[in-house]
Write a protein that holds these residues in place. Sequence first.
Motif, PDB file in Angstrom:
ATOM      1  N   ILE A 100       0.512  -1.349   0.038  1.00 25.11           N
ATOM      2  CA  ILE A 100       0.209  -0.115  -0.155  1.00 25.11           C
ATOM      3  C   ILE A 100       0.909   0.847  -0.176  1.00 25.11           C
ATOM      4  O   ILE A 100       2.323   1.214   0.770  1.00 25.11           O
ATOM      5  CB  ILE A 100      -1.216   0.219   1.425  1.00 25.11           C
ATOM      6  CG1 ILE A 100      -2.502   1.379   1.617  1.00 25.11           C
ATOM      7  CG2 ILE A 100      -0.038   0.275   2.235  1.00 25.11           C
ATOM      8  CD1 ILE A 100      -2.938   1.006   2.584  1.00 25.11           C
ATOM      9  N   THR A 101       0.576   2.147  -0.686  1.00 28.26           N
ATOM     10  CA  THR A 101       1.592   3.858  -0.598  1.00 28.26           C
ATOM     11  C   THR A 101       0.707   4.412   0.567  1.00 28.26           C
ATOM     12  O   THR A 101      -0.716   4.249   0.933  1.00 28.26           O
ATOM     13  CB  THR A 101       1.114   4.196  -1.805  1.00 28.26           C
ATOM     14  OG1 THR A 101      -0.264   4.881  -1.816  1.00 28.26           O
ATOM     15  CG2 THR A 101       1.225   3.432  -3.650  1.00 28.26           C
ATOM     16  N   GLU A 132      -2.591   6.264  -0.188  1.00 23.80           N
ATOM     17  CA  GLU A 132      -3.316   5.116  -0.314  1.00 23.80           C
ATOM     18  C   GLU A 132      -3.909   4.783   1.618  1.00 23.80           C
ATOM     19  O   GLU A 132      -4.986   4.844   2.278  1.00 23.80           O
ATOM     20  CB  GLU A 132      -3.619   4.172  -1.146  1.00 23.80           C
ATOM     21  CG  GLU A 132      -3.907   3.865  -2.084  1.00 23.80           C
ATOM     22  CD  GLU A 132      -3.380   2.798  -2.566  1.00 23.80           C
ATOM     23  OE1 GLU A 132      -4.004   2.048  -2.899  1.00 23.80           O
ATOM     24  OE2 GLU A 132      -1.537   1.985  -2.757  1.00 23.80           O
ATOM     25  N   LEU A 133      -2.808   4.080   2.112  1.00 21.27           N
ATOM     26  CA  LEU A 133      -2.843   4.756   3.559  1.00 21.27           C
ATOM     27  C   LEU A 133      -3.302   5.899   4.049  1.00 21.27           C
ATOM     28  O   LEU A 133      -4.167   6.129   4.873  1.00 21.27           O
ATOM     29  CB  LEU A 133      -1.564   3.990   3.793  1.00 21.27           C
ATOM     30  CG  LEU A 133      -2.115   3.528   5.515  1.00 21.27           C
ATOM     31  CD1 LEU A 133      -2.360   2.614   5.808  1.00 21.27           C
ATOM     32  CD2 LEU A 133      -0.227   3.323   6.232  1.00 21.27           C
ATOM     33  N   ARG A 181      -7.074   5.638   3.987  1.00 20.90           N
ATOM     34  CA  ARG A 181      -8.297   4.809   4.532  1.00 20.90           C
ATOM     35  C   ARG A 181      -8.614   5.877   6.150  1.00 20.90           C
ATOM     36  O   ARG A 181      -9.484   5.126   6.670  1.00 20.90           O
ATOM     37  CB  ARG A 181      -7.436   3.795   4.996  1.00 20.90           C
ATOM     38  CG  ARG A 181      -7.445   2.535   3.622  1.00 20.90           C
ATOM     39  CD  ARG A 181      -6.915   1.917   3.837  1.00 20.90           C
ATOM     40  NE  ARG A 181      -6.627   0.615   2.840  1.00 20.90           N
ATOM     41  CZ  ARG A 181      -6.276   0.081   2.380  1.00 20.90           C
ATOM     42  NH1 ARG A 181      -6.194  -0.825   3.232  1.00 20.90           N
ATOM     43  NH2 ARG A 181      -5.988  -0.480   1.143  1.00 20.90           N
ATOM     44  N   GLY A 182      -8.295   6.955   6.209  1.00 18.85           N
ATOM     45  CA  GLY A 182      -8.318   7.490   7.615  1.00 18.85           C
ATOM     46  C   GLY A 182      -9.669   8.786   7.295  1.00 18.85           C
ATOM     47  O   GLY A 182     -10.467   8.660   8.448  1.00 18.85           O
ATOM     48  N   ASP A 212       3.946   8.842  -2.683  1.00 19.55           N
ATOM     49  CA  ASP A 212       3.443   7.404  -3.828  1.00 19.55           C
ATOM     50  C   ASP A 212       4.720   5.807  -3.260  1.00 19.55           C
ATOM     51  O   ASP A 212       4.808   5.609  -4.183  1.00 19.55           O
ATOM     52  CB  ASP A 212       4.025   8.133  -4.806  1.00 19.55           C
ATOM     53  CG  ASP A 212       2.878   8.672  -5.967  1.00 19.55           C
ATOM     54  OD1 ASP A 212       1.653   7.965  -5.190  1.00 19.55           O
ATOM     55  OD2 ASP A 212       3.191   9.857  -6.428  1.00 19.55           O
ATOM     56  N   PRO A 249       5.716   2.873  -1.060  1.00 19.47           N
ATOM     57  CA  PRO A 249       5.254   2.105  -0.371  1.00 19.47           C
ATOM     58  C   PRO A 249       5.461   1.438   0.783  1.00 19.47           C
ATOM     59  O   PRO A 249       6.806   2.368   1.453  1.00 19.47           O
ATOM     60  CB  PRO A 249       5.496   0.339  -0.836  1.00 19.47           C
ATOM     61  CG  PRO A 249       6.385   1.324  -2.642  1.00 19.47           C
ATOM     62  CD  PRO A 249       6.445   2.438  -2.245  1.00 19.47           C
ATOM     63  N   MET A 277      -2.703   9.004   8.654  1.00 25.29           N
ATOM     64  CA  MET A 277      -4.628   8.744   8.197  1.00 25.29           C
ATOM     65  C   MET A 277      -5.241   9.123   9.730  1.00 25.29           C
ATOM     66  O   MET A 277      -6.337   9.684   9.824  1.00 25.29           O
ATOM     67  CB  MET A 277      -3.990   6.894   8.873  1.00 25.29           C
ATOM     68  CG  MET A 277      -4.968   6.265   7.806  1.00 25.29           C
ATOM     69  SD  MET A 277      -4.968   4.757   8.664  1.00 25.29           S
ATOM     70  CE  MET A 277      -5.528   4.680  10.302  1.00 25.29           C
ATOM     71  N   ALA A 300       6.774   1.883  -5.853  1.00 24.51           N
ATOM     72  CA  ALA A 300       5.857   1.715  -6.562  1.00 24.51           C
ATOM     73  C   ALA A 300       4.746   3.020  -6.920  1.00 24.51           C
ATOM     74  O   ALA A 300       3.737   3.021  -6.630  1.00 24.51           O
ATOM     75  CB  ALA A 300       4.651   0.678  -5.460  1.00 24.51           C
ATOM     76  N   ARG A 301       5.332   3.600  -7.507  1.00 22.03           N
ATOM     77  CA  ARG A 301       4.852   5.041  -8.225  1.00 22.03           C
ATOM     78  C   ARG A 301       3.635   4.433  -8.742  1.00 22.03           C
ATOM     79  O   ARG A 301       2.565   5.410  -8.934  1.00 22.03           O
ATOM     80  CB  ARG A 301       6.034   5.766  -8.894  1.00 22.03           C
ATOM     81  CG  ARG A 301       5.597   6.846  -9.197  1.00 22.03           C
ATOM     82  CD  ARG A 301       6.696   8.133 -10.067  1.00 22.03           C
ATOM     83  NE  ARG A 301       7.413   7.699  -8.609  1.00 22.03           N
ATOM     84  CZ  ARG A 301       7.892   9.527  -8.100  1.00 22.03           C
ATOM     85  NH1 ARG A 301       6.499   9.803  -8.619  1.00 22.03           N
ATOM     86  NH2 ARG A 301       8.426   8.898  -7.304  1.00 22.03           N
ATOM     87  N   ILE A 310     -10.433  -1.267   5.274  1.00 24.90           N
ATOM     88  CA  ILE A 310     -10.177  -0.951   6.658  1.00 24.90           C
ATOM     89  C   ILE A 310      -9.208  -2.057   7.813  1.00 24.90           C
ATOM     90  O   ILE A 310      -9.302  -1.831   8.777  1.00 24.90           O
ATOM     91  CB  ILE A 310     -11.402  -0.419   7.279  1.00 24.90           C
ATOM     92  CG1 ILE A 310     -11.702   0.450   5.963  1.00 24.90           C
ATOM     93  CG2 ILE A 310     -11.480   0.377   8.291  1.00 24.90           C
ATOM     94  CD1 ILE A 310     -10.698   1.710   6.479  1.00 24.90           C
ATOM     95  N   LEU A 317      -6.275  -2.783   8.449  1.00 25.43           N
ATOM     96  CA  LEU A 317      -5.128  -2.070   9.117  1.00 25.43           C
ATOM     97  C   LEU A 317      -4.793  -2.271  10.589  1.00 25.43           C
ATOM     98  O   LEU A 317      -3.805  -1.736  11.688  1.00 25.43           O
ATOM     99  CB  LEU A 317      -5.356  -0.690   9.271  1.00 25.43           C
ATOM    100  CG  LEU A 317      -6.157  -0.147   7.997  1.00 25.43           C
ATOM    101  CD1 LEU A 317      -6.459   0.793   8.264  1.00 25.43           C
ATOM    102  CD2 LEU A 317      -4.783  -0.253   7.030  1.00 25.43           C
ATOM    103  N   LEU A 333     -11.395   3.954  13.242  1.00 26.91           N
ATOM    104  CA  LEU A 333     -11.637   4.573  12.064  1.00 26.91           C
ATOM    105  C   LEU A 333     -13.190   4.868  11.776  1.00 26.91           C
ATOM    106  O   LEU A 333     -13.864   4.412  11.035  1.00 26.91           O
ATOM    107  CB  LEU A 333     -11.413   3.837  10.938  1.00 26.91           C
ATOM    108  CG  LEU A 333      -9.947   4.513  10.931  1.00 26.91           C
ATOM    109  CD1 LEU A 333      -8.951   3.717   9.660  1.00 26.91           C
ATOM    110  CD2 LEU A 333      -9.750   5.621  10.628  1.00 26.91           C
ATOM    111  N   ARG A 370       0.304  -6.161  -5.120  1.00 25.27           N
ATOM    112  CA  ARG A 370      -0.130  -6.121  -3.485  1.00 25.27           C
ATOM    113  C   ARG A 370      -2.077  -7.145  -3.635  1.00 25.27           C
ATOM    114  O   ARG A 370      -1.895  -7.612  -5.242  1.00 25.27           O
ATOM    115  CB  ARG A 370      -0.799  -4.762  -3.572  1.00 25.27           C
ATOM    116  CG  ARG A 370      -1.603  -4.163  -5.537  1.00 25.27           C
ATOM    117  CD  ARG A 370      -2.125  -2.882  -5.440  1.00 25.27           C
ATOM    118  NE  ARG A 370      -1.578  -2.886  -4.241  1.00 25.27           N
ATOM    119  CZ  ARG A 370      -2.284  -1.518  -3.437  1.00 25.27           C
ATOM    120  NH1 ARG A 370      -1.989  -0.082  -4.613  1.00 25.27           N
ATOM    121  NH2 ARG A 370      -2.301  -0.501  -2.329  1.00 25.27           N
TER     122      ARG A 370
END
Lengths: 646, 365
Positions: A92-93, A96-97, A100-101, A134, A136, A152, B35-36, B250, B253, B261, B307
């Motif tokens: 996950i980048t 993205e993480l 998720r917040g 960007d 990971p 996050m 992982a651009r 979610i 995590l 969350l 992934r």
Amino acid sequence: MAQLTARSLSLGYDKSTIVADLSLELPAGEVTMIVGANGCGKSTLLRGMSRLLKPSGGSVVLDGKDIHAQPAREIAKVLGLLPQTPIAPDGITVRELVGRGRYPHQGWFRRWSSEDDDAVARAMHATGTEELSDRPIDELSGGQRQRVWIAMALAQETDLLLLDEPTTYLDVAHQLEVLDVVADLNRRRNTTVAIVLHDLNLAARYADHLVALKDGEIYAQGHPAAVVTETMVHDVFGMPSRVIPDPVAGTPLVLPIGRNRVVRDINHDENAARAAAGRPTGTLPPVPAAAAAGEGVRPADGDDRQSGGDGVVPAEGAGLRPALEACPTLAYTLTAVAATTLSPSYRRVTFTGEDLAHFGTGGHPLDLRIKLVIPGEGGGVDHFAALRPDGRIADADVTGWYRNWLQIDPAERGWLRTYSIRSFRPAGHPGNMGGHAEIDVDFVLHVKREDGRLVGGPASVWAATAEPGDTITMLGPNANRCGPDYAGIEFRPGSARRILLAGDETAAPAICSILETLPPGMTGNAFIEVPTVDDIQGSFTRSGVSVQWLPRGSNPHGEMLDNAVRSAVAIPAAGAVVAGREPEDIDVDETILWETAGGGNQPFYAWLAGEAGTIKELRRYLVRDAGMNRKQVSFMGYWRRGKSEM
Amino acid sequence: MLKRADTAPATAPADANASREAALSASIGADSSAARGTGRRVRRVGAVLAGAVVVLFIARVVLGSPVVYLDQLAQILAGETVPGLSFIVLEHRLPAASVGAMAGAALGLSGTVFQTLLRNPLASPDVIGVGYGAATAAVTGMLAFGLAGPLLSAVAFAGGLVVALFVYFMADSGKHTGGRFILIGIGVAAMLQAVLNYLLTRTDVRAAGDALHWLVGSLSSSTWERAGTILLSLVVLVPLTALAVSKLKILELGDDAASGLGLDVRRTRAALVVLGVALSACTIAVTGPIAFVAFLAGPLARLLAGRTNFACSAFVGAALVLAADFAGANLFGDISLPAGVITGALGAPFLLWLLVRSNKQGMGG
């Protein structure tokens, strides 16, 4: 602003209760740090307050409503949480993480919006993770990763943020990095923050409000300066420590004391000297060595005394200098703030006063002697006006004040009595709640009650009846003029690693004070003879010196002390050879037995103080029988039986 | 061998090349340019995998004995009757390929749901006993009550669900998702295997033979009716999975972070377990348990895409089943092996390789 409150909260897992009946309110807009030993329930408390753990009793109330009575998602819009070990999904980048917040702000059908984009951008900006967006997660360093997790939690855009050990596994630089981010957030967005933290010093530094937990209960809470004390550290963490002001932030700094310690090479005196050298001395003019070295009691030559009976009254006209600059001894006005009867023979009076800002020698007081002026009947006239910190003094009086004072009628001038400082707590010392420095003086009481009146020496009677609010004048070293070599301190072990401390009840406060300063690695014996078993006090030392209290009971004064010293210091060759020369005799009834030495390079050092007759006997034993070099011993006759102190 | 190979160049080996290429470029990408473009890479891999599924699907329909050429296939699909071929294509190969693709996709999704949910690559339904639960229930239904069709699916689902919930609660409501969960699952699987063996030995030999054939996992008895059963299940389950994935993202995590969350962790996890069981059971009831597909699809897709991605997992699952069925039907001369034998034979070593590899990377289960 969101308000989170725990009301008689009880928390536990299965049947074991971890937190019982705890009430806590997180101050809105402030950073609250929760500290405590492992297993004290601090993480459990945070879990309970963040809805992760259902309380077994009591409730957690967010803005007036029980958090367990509201939908989780609604809570999550107000209350953010960063748990101890969140899991980063593979690959996950960062962006993205952080994204998720935004989950609590999205619904089943309401998907990603520009508002979410903005929130993520703000969170990443606040945490300085934009450049990482960007990358990971698995490629980041621990500190970067923790910042991303905080980002996050920030993207959740809550008024309240709870963090569980956010600095675990981070090196010290990254710990600060993370806490700085949180502190910034608190300042900029006014977010209410609660953090469970292991590091007491960092917690004290970053907290507005510190909560110390012990066994699931709040031991203390409040401003870090008020909460972090040696007593708190001892009670909460079960560890002896010193607490000093953090030289960087001014917050309390805990220096832990372990059982095995690094031995310091430098002895106390050198340390103190170095500390004194670093102490700002202002723009004081150079002073004559004689004036600087002398203690108060010092006969002066010349005929410069003022008219008899008036004591040190500033002379008119020229030649007056501020006492603060000129005089090594100052007269301090003290007010008793506490008086406690420790035992049948001891009463501790705690004094404070703004004058104490000028008191000290730049180092630990050790066995520092001060004089208290026990007021006589006369009163009214201040015989020490010139010696007050704001006084002005003639050059001659700098050394002549004592002789002048002696001229005054005893009934009017009162009595000067010498005591050791039991402890000295500068302003800001964690054990000192007041605004000014505090000193403790342990008085030995020799009083009895006859017909409802206390009968005894004037100092004993004064101390026995001292109450908070009483004032007294103290003569002691002027911090501007006195260094660690101050003559009122006799304990000079030099480079000795083995020491002997011996004394009777009058020396007990000095011995206890000295013991507290002895470095680890120091060994030897301390013998303290006290009148009764009840007079035995707790003494604390980090050193390997073994402390023995000798309750006298019905034994003659000094006998037990004498025996103890004789058993601790052996006679070489069982007395078959003459070890030392007979020391010259001193008539303890006529003169004061006061033979001090120190600063030597001998491995052994002895310090003996107390009743002059006892000390004289011990002097003879140590010097003649045991052959001890007199440069390694200090003998001090503090008092003589049958004679009141001058 | 192929007259018109140039017009239909995609064969199984060609596809293998393609995916190897994809894997190669993927691994290079992961090394250097960070992982651009992970998102782009996932889309690219997804497209390649989808293409591979289509190619394998067509290959499964046209290749074999007899070979169906593409113009003949077009005729057949247009409704014309090609003597000798129409029946084979319409009643045998097309339903088999359809069932294979859908079953593979469902197994892939099911496996990935479990593996992500339990954060453990070993936690696929076939390892933790869910597959055995479904199979035991299905065999019981078949042998004792002669069940078939949607009813059999329901029974298989119930069996799988019972096992899943049993394991789930034995492992402390899913709090322990590591070794304990797996071991409980393996224990349950062993127990169910004994039950299965008992059932097989106690029944009529011919019926037992059918059941045994089914237990291996085969597409050979696929019919349009069975394909319809799977399709119906997937029409319901796939959209649900799509919705659940947003919650799973979610949940992965960690429980605490997910709770923070605002996710109802317990309910979400229970719903995902039911969903994963349903995806497995609906295929097992039709094809029998095709070994290792649920297990392999997720890790393989992650290997390719870098992934976890559910679409990729579904494509890999479909491709695996189609390729295994194709290989079983065509590569062993006269003998036709069921797909489950091939996936089992090739899957096990690949699993070992995956484990060794993932352990080296420090992300093993």
